[in-house]
Scaffold this motif. Structure first.
Motif, short mmCIF file in Angstrom:
data_model
loop_
_atom_site.label_atom_id
_atom_site.label_comp_id
_atom_site.label_asym_id
_atom_site.label_seq_id
_atom_site.Cartn_x
_atom_site.Cartn_y
_atom_site.Cartn_z
N UNK A 149 0.81 -1.22 0.00
CA UNK A 149 0.00 0.00 0.00
C UNK A 149 0.84 1.27 0.00
N UNK A 150 1.64 1.42 -1.03
CA UNK A 150 2.39 2.66 -1.28
C UNK A 150 2.36 2.93 -2.77
N UNK B 78 3.96 2.30 -9.64
CA UNK B 78 2.89 1.56 -8.97
C UNK B 78 3.34 0.13 -8.69
N UNK B 79 3.01 -0.41 -7.52
CA UNK B 79 3.37 -1.79 -7.19
C UNK B 79 2.35 -2.79 -7.75
N UNK B 80 2.29 -2.87 -9.08
CA UNK B 80 1.28 -3.71 -9.73
C UNK B 80 1.92 -4.73 -10.67
N UNK B 81 3.25 -4.88 -10.56
CA UNK B 81 3.93 -5.87 -11.39
C UNK B 81 3.97 -7.21 -10.69
N UNK B 82 5.06 -7.94 -10.85
CA UNK B 82 5.22 -9.24 -10.21
C UNK B 82 5.22 -9.07 -8.70
N UNK B 83 4.36 -9.80 -8.01
CA UNK B 83 4.22 -9.65 -6.56
C UNK B 83 5.53 -10.01 -5.86
N UNK B 84 5.92 -9.17 -4.89
CA UNK B 84 7.14 -9.35 -4.13
C UNK B 84 6.84 -9.59 -2.66
N UNK B 85 7.79 -10.16 -1.97
CA UNK B 85 7.66 -10.32 -0.52
C UNK B 85 7.80 -8.97 0.17
N UNK B 86 6.97 -8.73 1.18
CA UNK B 86 7.09 -7.48 1.93
C UNK B 86 8.43 -7.40 2.65
N UNK B 87 9.05 -8.54 2.90
CA UNK B 87 10.37 -8.55 3.54
C UNK B 87 11.44 -7.95 2.64
N UNK B 88 11.14 -7.82 1.35
CA UNK B 88 12.12 -7.25 0.43
C UNK B 88 12.18 -5.73 0.49
N UNK B 89 11.20 -5.10 1.14
CA UNK B 89 11.16 -3.65 1.22
C UNK B 89 12.28 -3.11 2.11
N UNK B 90 12.88 -2.02 1.67
CA UNK B 90 13.91 -1.33 2.46
C UNK B 90 13.25 -0.10 3.08
N UNK B 91 13.08 -0.14 4.41
CA UNK B 91 12.29 0.88 5.11
C UNK B 91 13.19 1.78 5.93
N UNK C 72 9.99 4.46 2.22
CA UNK C 72 10.25 3.11 1.74
C UNK C 72 10.97 3.26 0.40
N UNK C 73 12.16 2.66 0.29
CA UNK C 73 12.93 2.78 -0.94
C UNK C 73 12.17 2.18 -2.11
N UNK C 74 12.33 2.79 -3.28
CA UNK C 74 11.67 2.29 -4.49
C UNK C 74 12.17 0.88 -4.79
N UNK C 75 11.28 -0.11 -4.80
CA UNK C 75 11.72 -1.50 -5.06
C UNK C 75 12.32 -1.65 -6.46
N UNK C 76 13.25 -2.60 -6.57
CA UNK C 76 13.85 -2.89 -7.87
C UNK C 76 12.94 -3.74 -8.74
#
Length: 229
Positions: free
Chosen positions: A78-79, A129-142, A149-153
């Motif tokens: 939810x970001x 938008x976080x609507x691509x391949x679903x990632x683990x929330x543990x992968x987020x850099x907070x 929250x850092x922009x996911x790769x």
């Protein structure tokens, strides 16, 4: 005409496994960010949802959502990220999901009240938008210290949107007040944008009326430990 003047189309289109993810429309009216995106099962042969004549749309079922979820794509945190900076889901945001006539497709239409997070856009803005391949929330850099929250790769769909609408907004502060026998109400702020009107209404119940209600009914609901809600 006003809506068309700020709406941009076909902003992103990605194939991820057996799914197509598209950002079909987006607009920014100075306060809210409007986005429509679709997710389509490329192997589907029938449209999603059951057509409802009364509301003239395809209403989705749990099975439809499960079918899209099984593709491993879609909203997974939810970001949203604006120019690389994370924004929590603002209060007053909302949306609607419907099936389309295209086999296997769900259309998601969202409104993000960025003004509720004191975020205002101008010029060309990069939106992720976080609507691509679903990632683990543990992968987020907070970064809790800076509430970021850092922009996911991975798992993101990114596009650029022209948000040059600030000069087309009119804001008034009428502070028009009406006082009733048991209440008062004041229109403190009104904003007119090319697509929507926002009215801020402040209201309150007369203090004596409120106290009489509390005297009769108590200060609120109490849980089993006596805590007052």
């Amino acid at each position: 005409e006003n809506a068309e003047s700020i709406t941009h189309y076909n902003l992103a289109d990605e194939i991820i496994g057996d799914a197509e993810v598209k950002v079909t429309e987006a607009a920014y009216d100075g306060l809210s960010l409007f986005i429509s995106y679709s997710i389509r099962d490329l192997n589907a042969t029938e449209p999603m949802g059951d057509y409802d004549e009364q509301c003239d749309m395809r209403l989705l079922t749990d099975e439809d959502y499960q079918a899209i979820y099984a593709l491993g794509v879609g909203w997974w945190v939810d970001h949203i990220w604006i120019d690389g900076k994370s924004v929590d889901m603002p209060g007053m945001s909302g949306g609607n999901d419907v099936g389309t006539d295209t086999p296997g497709e769900i259309l998601y239409s969202m409104q993000y009240r960025l003004d509720q997070e004191d975020v205002y856009l101008d010029g060309d803005v990069q939106i992720s938008l976080p609507i691509g391949e679903c990632q683990s929330l543990d992968s987020l850099v907070i970064d809790r210290e800076n509430d970021q929250v850092a922009l996911p790769d991975k798992g993101m769909v990114t596009f650029t949107l022209d948000c040059s609408t600030r000069d087309r907004i009119t804001e008034l502060t009428p502070n028009a007040e009406t006082v009733g026998e048991r209440w008062s109400a004041k229109v403190s702020d009104v904003v007119f944008t090319p697509i929507q009107t926002y009215v801020t209404l402040d209201w309150s119940v007369d203090a004596g009326v409120m106290q009489a209600y509390i005297d009769e009914n108590g200060e609120g609901y109490a849980d089993e430990d006596g805590n007052i809600y």
